[in-house]
Design a protein around this motif. Structure first.
Motif, PDB file in Angstrom:
ATOM      1  N   GLY A 184       0.788  -1.013  -0.146  1.00 27.02           N
ATOM      2  CA  GLY A 184       0.170   0.039  -0.114  1.00 27.02           C
ATOM      3  C   GLY A 184       0.742   1.334  -0.187  1.00 27.02           C
ATOM      4  O   GLY A 184       0.299   2.384  -0.322  1.00 27.02           O
ATOM      5  N   ARG A 241      -1.497  -4.971  -4.859  1.00 30.62           N
ATOM      6  CA  ARG A 241      -2.633  -4.390  -4.026  1.00 30.62           C
ATOM      7  C   ARG A 241      -3.999  -5.002  -4.395  1.00 30.62           C
ATOM      8  O   ARG A 241      -4.738  -5.202  -3.661  1.00 30.62           O
ATOM      9  CB  ARG A 241      -2.526  -2.818  -4.256  1.00 30.62           C
ATOM     10  CG  ARG A 241      -1.235  -2.136  -3.888  1.00 30.62           C
ATOM     11  CD  ARG A 241      -1.575  -0.506  -4.305  1.00 30.62           C
ATOM     12  NE  ARG A 241      -0.325   0.193  -3.766  1.00 30.62           N
ATOM     13  CZ  ARG A 241      -0.169   1.310  -4.034  1.00 30.62           C
ATOM     14  NH1 ARG A 241      -1.264   2.359  -4.668  1.00 30.62           N
ATOM     15  NH2 ARG A 241       0.878   2.050  -3.686  1.00 30.62           N
ATOM     16  N   LEU A 348      -5.492  -5.324  -0.771  1.00 32.12           N
ATOM     17  CA  LEU A 348      -5.468  -4.663   0.661  1.00 32.12           C
ATOM     18  C   LEU A 348      -6.752  -5.105   1.555  1.00 32.12           C
ATOM     19  O   LEU A 348      -6.509  -4.614   2.805  1.00 32.12           O
ATOM     20  CB  LEU A 348      -5.295  -3.365   0.334  1.00 32.12           C
ATOM     21  CG  LEU A 348      -3.973  -2.759  -0.416  1.00 32.12           C
ATOM     22  CD1 LEU A 348      -3.727  -1.266  -0.705  1.00 32.12           C
ATOM     23  CD2 LEU A 348      -2.786  -3.341   0.538  1.00 32.12           C
TER      24      LEU A 348
END
Length: 355
Positions: A184, A241, A348
């Motif tokens: 991230g 991600r 994520l």
């Protein structure tokens, strides 16, 4: 079209682009190995990667008003250090040694084992969901890699070249899983630090071992090739991600097929029929991975983190600071508990357990 679809499509595109850049680099690196020591070449490749990305960061800082990516935090540093050690130092050294003793086309296909080892570690150690379809794909890729090893080296013992490439795959599998928790954060910063540190260490090891720098034009060639490594890594981190570790590794495993084709064209290699059978097995494994669809009702627990985002279904929060309405943007934010159903991968926001 569900809310997760744009993220999945973007992640797939990023992973495939990363694969294309890395796939082309393998046979090109083989061309440089004849006159550049493996350790020195690994250092120059990663040094070029780090230098290019750090220049990018400098340009971004001086010419752009601000970055919309979250910087690395102190808690990210152990993960980054482990990724640099395995993915930036040990992995490239093993690959360069393996390329010295293995045809580039076969080496490219053996690199498919990285996706298998990445998925196994993600599944067994880091508890990422990997379903039956992905497992069958991994088995097909393993079968293709085993066929290549038998074709070139027979059944008696592990050949040094093949063993070194498998070792490189394991190092990069560890690297991929260590990078996921920090994906991230700013991918250019992650890849730039990894390249600069790993390149410096590998060059220092090569110099200490008695190897000197190659001719200037070969240094430039390795640096340019390394810049492609850097962009590939940035795209890989971005894909993590959206797709999670195992799925990103699966898409990335298309890289060796492209590398093998380039090897055949550039280096004039003439593979045996077993090469094509191994390629077909690996293609089947990749297809099983990329054709997966994962959808079920799931619960998002409360979560606080910082990353680049838009105000989509998963980001419905207020701001405690003046906001100009620009998206995407970056700031620390909190996710409230949420239950819903849509197609998703372990990105994520979807790192939940499966029963």
């Amino acid at each position: 079209m569900n809310a997760a679809s744009p993220s999945l499509s973007r992640g797939i595109t990023q992973a495939l682009a990363a694969a294309a850049l890395f796939g082309v680099s393998t046979p090109l690196a083989k061309l440089l190995l004849g006159s550049v020591a493996p350790g020195m070449l690994a250092g120059l490749l990663y040094g070029g990667s780090g230098a290019g990305l750090l220049l990018w960061m400098l340009w971004r800082r001086t010419c752009a008003s601000s970055s919309d990516e979250a910087p690395l935090a102190r808690r990210d540093l152990p993960w980054l250090a482990a990724a640099v050690c395995f993915g930036g130092v040990l992995g490239p050294l093993l690959l360069m040694f393996g390329l010295m003793h293995t045809p580039a086309s076969s080496a490219s296909l053996l690199l498919n084992l990285e996706s298998v080892l990445t998925a196994v570690l993600a599944w067994v150690v880091f508890r990422e969901n990997v379903d039956r379809r992905v497992l069958l794909g991994m088995l097909a890729i393993v079968a293709g890699g085993a066929l290549l090893s038998v074709q070139h080296f027979g059944l008696g013992g592990a050949a040094p070249g093949a063993a070194a490439i498998v070792g490189a795959c394991l190092c990069w599998a560890l690297d991929n899983n260590f990078t996921r928790p920090i994906s991230g954060s700013d991918p250019v910063q992650i890849a730039g630090i990894k390249g600069a540190v790993a390149g410096s260490i590998n060059i220092a090891i090569a110099l200490a071992s008695g190897y000197g720098f190659p001719a200037p034009f070969k240094i430039v060639a390795a640096g340019v090739l390394g810049a492609g490594y850097g962009v590939s890594l940035v795209l890989f981190v971005l894909a993590l991600r959206s797709l999670g570790t195992a799925r990103t590794g699966a898409y990335f495993s298309t890289a060796p097929f492209l590398g093998a084709c380039v090897s055949l064209l550039l280096l004039g290699e003439h593979p045996a029929p077993a090469f094509w059978l191994a390629g077909a097995l690996m293609a089947l494994g990749v297809w099983l991975h990329v054709s997966e669809r994962h959808e079920h009702e799931h619960v998002h627990e409360a979560l606080a983190h910082n990353h680049r985002h838009r105000h989509d279904e998963h980001h419905q929060h207020d701001h405690d600071f003046p906001w100009d309405g620009k998206e995407p943007h970056t700031h620390p934010h909190t996710h409230e508990p949420l239950r819903h159903s849509h197609a998703h991968f372990p990105d994520l926001h979807h790192r939940h357990r499966h029963t």
